[in-house]
Design a protein around this motif. Structure first.
Motif, mmCIF file in Angstrom:
data_model
loop_
_atom_site.group_PDB
_atom_site.id
_atom_site.type_symbol
_atom_site.label_atom_id
_atom_site.label_comp_id
_atom_site.label_asym_id
_atom_site.label_seq_id
_atom_site.Cartn_x
_atom_site.Cartn_y
_atom_site.Cartn_z
ATOM 1 N N SER A 165 -2.557 4.935 0.924
ATOM 2 C CA SER A 165 -1.932 6.175 1.394
ATOM 3 C C SER A 165 -1.581 7.159 0.271
ATOM 4 C CB SER A 165 -0.709 5.866 2.249
ATOM 5 O OG SER A 165 0.203 5.133 1.508
ATOM 6 N N ASP A 225 4.263 3.013 -0.933
ATOM 7 C CA ASP A 225 3.923 2.235 -2.126
ATOM 8 C C ASP A 225 2.712 2.854 -2.841
ATOM 9 O OD1 ASP A 225 1.776 1.551 -0.538
ATOM 10 O OD2 ASP A 225 2.050 -0.601 -0.662
ATOM 11 N N ASP A 233 -0.786 1.843 -4.173
ATOM 12 C CA ASP A 233 -1.839 0.827 -4.250
ATOM 13 C C ASP A 233 -2.826 1.257 -5.319
ATOM 14 O OD1 ASP A 233 -1.095 -0.662 -1.709
ATOM 15 O OD2 ASP A 233 -1.393 1.370 -0.937
ATOM 16 N N ASN A 260 0.518 0.435 8.936
ATOM 17 C CA ASN A 260 0.228 1.871 8.980
ATOM 18 C C ASN A 260 -1.272 2.122 8.999
ATOM 19 O OD1 ASN A 260 2.720 3.108 9.109
ATOM 20 N ND2 ASN A 260 3.077 2.878 6.907
ATOM 21 N N ASN A 307 -12.681 -3.701 11.591
ATOM 22 C CA ASN A 307 -12.710 -3.144 10.243
ATOM 23 C C ASN A 307 -13.932 -2.226 10.157
ATOM 24 O OD1 ASN A 307 -13.315 -2.856 7.468
ATOM 25 N ND2 ASN A 307 -12.134 -4.697 7.008
ATOM 26 N N THR A 314 -4.851 -6.424 1.906
ATOM 27 C CA THR A 314 -4.486 -6.059 0.556
ATOM 28 C C THR A 314 -3.170 -6.669 0.122
ATOM 29 O OG1 THR A 314 -5.175 -3.986 1.445
ATOM 30 C CG2 THR A 314 -4.778 -4.073 -0.905
HETATM 31 P P1 GTP Z 1 1.338 2.556 3.513
HETATM 32 O O1 GTP Z 1 1.347 1.868 2.190
HETATM 33 O O2 GTP Z 1 1.982 1.754 4.576
HETATM 34 O O3 GTP Z 1 1.823 3.952 3.453
HETATM 35 O O4 GTP Z 1 -0.197 2.696 4.008
HETATM 36 P P2 GTP Z 1 -1.515 2.233 3.269
HETATM 37 O O5 GTP Z 1 -2.654 2.868 4.008
HETATM 38 O O6 GTP Z 1 -1.442 2.476 1.812
HETATM 39 O O7 GTP Z 1 -1.551 0.687 3.577
HETATM 40 P P3 GTP Z 1 -1.454 -0.578 2.620
HETATM 41 O O8 GTP Z 1 -0.646 -0.273 1.402
HETATM 42 O O9 GTP Z 1 -1.035 -1.719 3.474
HETATM 43 O O10 GTP Z 1 -2.966 -0.838 2.228
HETATM 44 C C1 GTP Z 1 -3.644 -0.024 1.319
HETATM 45 C C2 GTP Z 1 -5.074 0.155 1.740
HETATM 46 O O11 GTP Z 1 -5.724 -1.098 1.813
HETATM 47 C C3 GTP Z 1 -5.278 0.775 3.134
HETATM 48 O O12 GTP Z 1 -5.211 2.176 3.135
HETATM 49 C C4 GTP Z 1 -6.641 0.275 3.487
HETATM 50 O O13 GTP Z 1 -7.631 1.050 2.856
HETATM 51 C C5 GTP Z 1 -6.641 -1.110 2.876
HETATM 52 N N1 GTP Z 1 -6.196 -2.109 3.864
HETATM 53 C C6 GTP Z 1 -4.941 -2.424 4.214
HETATM 54 N N2 GTP Z 1 -4.924 -3.372 5.137
HETATM 55 C C7 GTP Z 1 -6.198 -3.683 5.372
HETATM 56 C C8 GTP Z 1 -6.849 -4.620 6.231
HETATM 57 O O14 GTP Z 1 -6.252 -5.369 6.978
HETATM 58 N N3 GTP Z 1 -8.195 -4.645 6.155
HETATM 59 C C9 GTP Z 1 -8.893 -3.828 5.338
HETATM 60 N N4 GTP Z 1 -10.203 -3.898 5.314
HETATM 61 N N5 GTP Z 1 -8.318 -2.943 4.518
HETATM 62 C C10 GTP Z 1 -7.000 -2.873 4.553
#
Ligand code: GTP
Ligand code: MG
Length: 554
Positions: free
Chosen positions: A213, A224, A226, A358, A459, A552
Motif C-alpha cells: 500500500s 506499514d 512493505d 486490506n 490470486n 507476505t
Molecule cells: P496495508 O498494509 O494493510 O495497508 O495493505 P497492503 O496492501 O500493503 O497489504 P499487506 O501489507 O498485507 O501486503 C503487502 C502486499 O503483499 C499486498 O499489497 C499484496 O501485493 C501482497 N499480498 C498481501 N497478501 C497477499 C496474499 O495473500 N497473496 C498474495 N499473492 N499477495 C499478497
C-alpha cells in the motif's frame, strides 16, 4: 439537499471505531486535490528511487533556524526540496540536486564518541545535527514549519464528514484526509533507500523496493512499509557478459532450496539491521512464515517495516492495483472508504489472523466495479489482451502480463455516483453466494469455488492460490452482517432525505460508528455454548497459522 453541519460535536466512540494505530492531535496538511496518479508505475518507482538516493535524513535540535540550517547544508550543493516533520523529535528530509552532495556531507561528518558506550562506525545518510551554541541562548527565533506524518484525528475527520455536502463529498473527503501525502511518500522511499545502504554491506548491487500500500495508491497514513530486497538486478548485470563460446559463472554456495536461500539472505540482512542499522529497532526475523520476512521499526520515520526478498509477484500485484486505482477517480475513494469501514468495525486488524486483509478488500472492490453495467473497471484478462511485447512479464512461471500504458485503456462510460456505488457494494456482498462462488478479477465474473475455504478470492497472478484462505467462516459472516446493515442504513437515509430533523451522523459517518449488527452479534455470541466459542477460537487460530494464509506477513 443535505443540511450543512448537521452534527458538529463528535461522539467519542468514533475514535475507537476508526481504530487507528496512532492518534494525532494535529492534522496532516494533505492538500486538497485528489492525487490520483497517472504516470506509469515503473516511471514513478524509478523517479522516486533516484530522488531518494540524493536525500538525507537529519535529526535536528528542537530549536533551529531553518534559514541557517539550509545555508549550512547548501555548502555541499544545491537543495531541491526539503521538509521538517515531528516524530519524537524534529527531523528534516533534505533532497540535494546531486548525489555527490551527500558524499560531501558525509565527508565532514564525524562518528560520535559516546563516553562509556562505543559506536559502531557506519556512514549512513541518517545524521544527527548538534548546535555548538544552543539557540535559546541567542536572540534568534527558530522558524521551522513542521508537518506530522499521521492521519487527522477521528474528531476532525468526523466533523469533516458531517459537514460534507453529499455522500460523494464524504468519500472524497475521507480519501483526501487519509491518502499518503507527498512528504510521507518521500519518506517511505527514503527509508527503503536507507535500508538498501545497510543491505548493500552484503549485497553491493542490491535494490530495496517498496511495494504494497505504500506504492499501490491505496495506502492510508500510518500504514506499514512493505519492502523487498531485490537481488535480480545483480543477475541482470551478468547476463550481458557471455560472449563467444564462453560462459562465466560465479562460484557460489548452494543450498537445498530457494526458500532456504531466502531464509539465509534475510537472516544476515536482519542481523545487519539489528547490529548497525541506524534507527532500526525491534528487529524480528520471521523466517518460517510462508513468505519469510524481517520485521522492524524504523524509529525516525515511525514506519513499521516488513522486509522480504524474492517478492516480484507482490510488486507486480502492487502495480496492478496502482493501475486500477488510476483508471477511474472513483476507485480509490471507494476503496479507502471500504478499508476504513472495515477497520472501524474490526473486520481488519494489524495483527495477522482469521480476518480479511486490506489487500483482499481492495480486490473485492475491483471485482465489484468490474461487475457494474457498464463496467467501471476492465478485467485483468482484457488488460492482458491490450499488452504489447514490452509489457510481457513472466515471474516464476506465472504470466503476469498486462498493459501498462493508460492511454490504451478507454475510460468507462459508467457515470454512477459514489453514493450509489457504496450502497450497491454493501448490497452486492451482503447477498453474494460465498458458499459456492469465488471472486475472480482476471475474468471479472464469479467462478465456482475450487476449494472449500469460506471466502475464495483468486490470486490474480498465482491463479491456483486463494488470497483469503485465512478468513474463517465467522469472520466472513461478520463481514456479511455488517455489509447488510450498512446497506440498510444507507437505504433508510434515502427515505429520510427530505426530513433531516434528527441530529444524527449521516452517510459515511453513520457507517463508521459501532454498529447494531456488531452489538447483535455480540449478544448472539454470548448465547452460544462454550464449546462453540472454543471451536470458533480454534478455527481462527488454525487459519492464522495456516502456511498458505497471509502470503507476505506470514
Ligand atoms: P496495508 O498494509 O494493510 O495497508 O495493505 P497492503 O496492501 O500493503 O497489504 P499487506 O501489507 O498485507 O501486503 C503487502 C502486499 O503483499 C499486498 O499489497 C499484496 O501485493 C501482497 N499480498 C498481501 N497478501 C497477499 C496474499 O495473500 N497473496 C498474495 N499473492 N499477495 C499478497
Ligand atoms: Mg502493507
Amino acid at each position: 439537499q443535505r443540511p450543512l453541519c448537521r452534527l458538529l460535536s463528535c461522539p467519542g466512540t468514533v475514535a475507537a471505531a476508526l481504530g487507528r494505530e496512532e492518534q494525532s492531535s494535529g492534522s496532516a496538511e494533505t492538500g486538497s486535490e485528489d492525487r490520483t496518479p497517472k504516470k506509469r508505475f515503473s516511471e514513478v518507482q524509478k523517479e522516486r528511487r533516484e530522488q531518494a538516493q540524493r536525500t538525507v535524513l537529519i535529526h535536528c535540535p528542537n530549536k533551529i533556524s531553518e534559514k541557517k540550517f539550509l545555508k549550512y547544508l547548501s555548502q555541499h550543493g544545491s537543495i531541491n526540496n526539503h521538509f521538517f516533520y515531528e516524530s519524537f523529535g524534529l527531523y528534516a528530509v533534505v533532497e540535494f540536486s546531486q548525489k555527490e552532495s551527500v558524499a560531501s556531507l558525509q565527508n565532514v561528518t564525524r562518528t560520535p564518541s559516546l563516553g562509556t558506550e562505543a559506536a559502531i562506525p557506519f556512514r549512513s545518510r541518517y545524521f544527527n545535527l548538534k548546535l555548538k551554541t544552543p539557540l535559546n541562548q541567542t536572540s534568534e527565533q527558530p522558524s521551522v514549519q513542521c508537518g506530522t506524518q499521521s492521519s487527522p484525528s477521528s474528531k476532525k475527520l468526523f466533523e469533516l464528514l458531517c459537514c460534507a455536502e453529499s455522500v460523494d463529498d464524504q468519500l472524497n473527503t475521507l480519501l483526501r484526509e487519509f491518502q499518503l501525502t507527498e512528504e510521507n511518500t518521500k519518506l517511505r522511499y527514503l527509508t527503503c533507500s536507507l535500508i538498501e545502504d545497510v543491505a548493500a554491506a552484503y549485497f553491493p548491487d542490491c535494490t530495496v523496493r517498496p511495494f504494497g500500500s505504500s506504492v499501490n495508491s491505496f495506502g492510508k497514513l500510518g500504514c506499514d512499509l512493505d519492502m523487498f530486497l531485490d537481488l535480480d538486478e545483480i543477475e541482470k548485470f551478468s547476463t550481458h557478459k557471455a560472449s563467444g563460446n564462453f560462459l562465466m559463472e560465479f562460484q557460489v554456495k548452494n543450498v537445498p532450496s530457494e526458500r532456504i536461500a531466502t531464509q539465509k539472505i534475510l537472516s544476515v540482512v536482519g542481523e545487519c539491521l539489528d547490529h548497525f542499522g541506524p534507527g532500526c529497532v525491534g528487529v524480528q526475523k520471521i523466517l518460517n512464515a510462508r513468505c519469510p520476512l524481517v520485521r522492524f521499526s524504523h524509529q525516525a520515520s515511525g514506519f513499521q517495516c516488513d522486509l522480504t526478498t524474492n517478492n516480484r509477484i507482490a510488486l507486480k500485484s502492487s502495480e496492478l492495483l496502482y493501475m486500477y486505482g488510476a483508471l477511474d477517480s472513483r476507485v480509490r475513494a471507494l476503496v479507502f472508504s471500504i478499508r476504513c469501514w472495515a477497520r472501524a468495525h474490526s473486520l481488519t486488524s494489524s495483527i495477522p489472523g482469521a480476518w480479511i486483509t486490506n489487500f483482499s478488500l481492495t480486490v473485492m472492490v475491483i471485482f465489484f466495479l468490474q461487475r457494474r453495467s457498464p463496467p467501471i473497471l476492465p478485467t485483468l484478462d482484457y488488460l492482458k489482451t491490450l499488452a504489447d511485447a514490452e509489457d510481457k512479464c513472466i515471474i516464476e512461471g506465472h504470466n503476469c502480463t498486462f498493459v501498462r500504458d493508460f492511454n490504451k485503456i478507454k475510460p468507462s462510460g459508467n457515470a454512477e455516483t459514489l453514493e450509489l456505488l457504496l450502497k450497491e457494494f454493501f448490497e452486492y456482498f451482503g447477498n453474494f453466494a460465498f458458499n459456492k462462488n469465488s471472486i475472480n478479477i482476471r475474468q471479472g465474473r464469479e467462478q465456482n469455488k475450487p476449494e472449500s475455504s469460506p471466502l475464495h478470492i483468486q490470486n490474480p497472478f498465482e491463479t491456483s492460490l486463494n488470497i483469503s484462505k485465512n478468513v474463517s467462516q465467522s469472520q466472513l459472516q461478520k463481514f456479511v452482517d455488517l455489509a447488510r446493515e450498512s446497506a440498510w442504513i444507507l437505504h433508510q437515509e434515502d427515505k429520510d432525505r427530505l426530513s433531516p430533523s434528527n441530529h444524527q451522523p449521516w452517510g459515511l459517518a453513520a457507517l463508521l460508528l459501532p454498529s447494531v449488527a456488531n452489538n447483535m452479534s455480540l449478544a448472539k455470541k454470548k448465547k452460544k455454548p462454550a464449546s462453540e466459542r472454543i471451536k470458533n477460537l480454534l478455527e481462527s487460530i488454525k487459519s492464522s497459522s495456516t502456511e498458505n494464509s497471509t502470503a507476505t506477513n506470514g
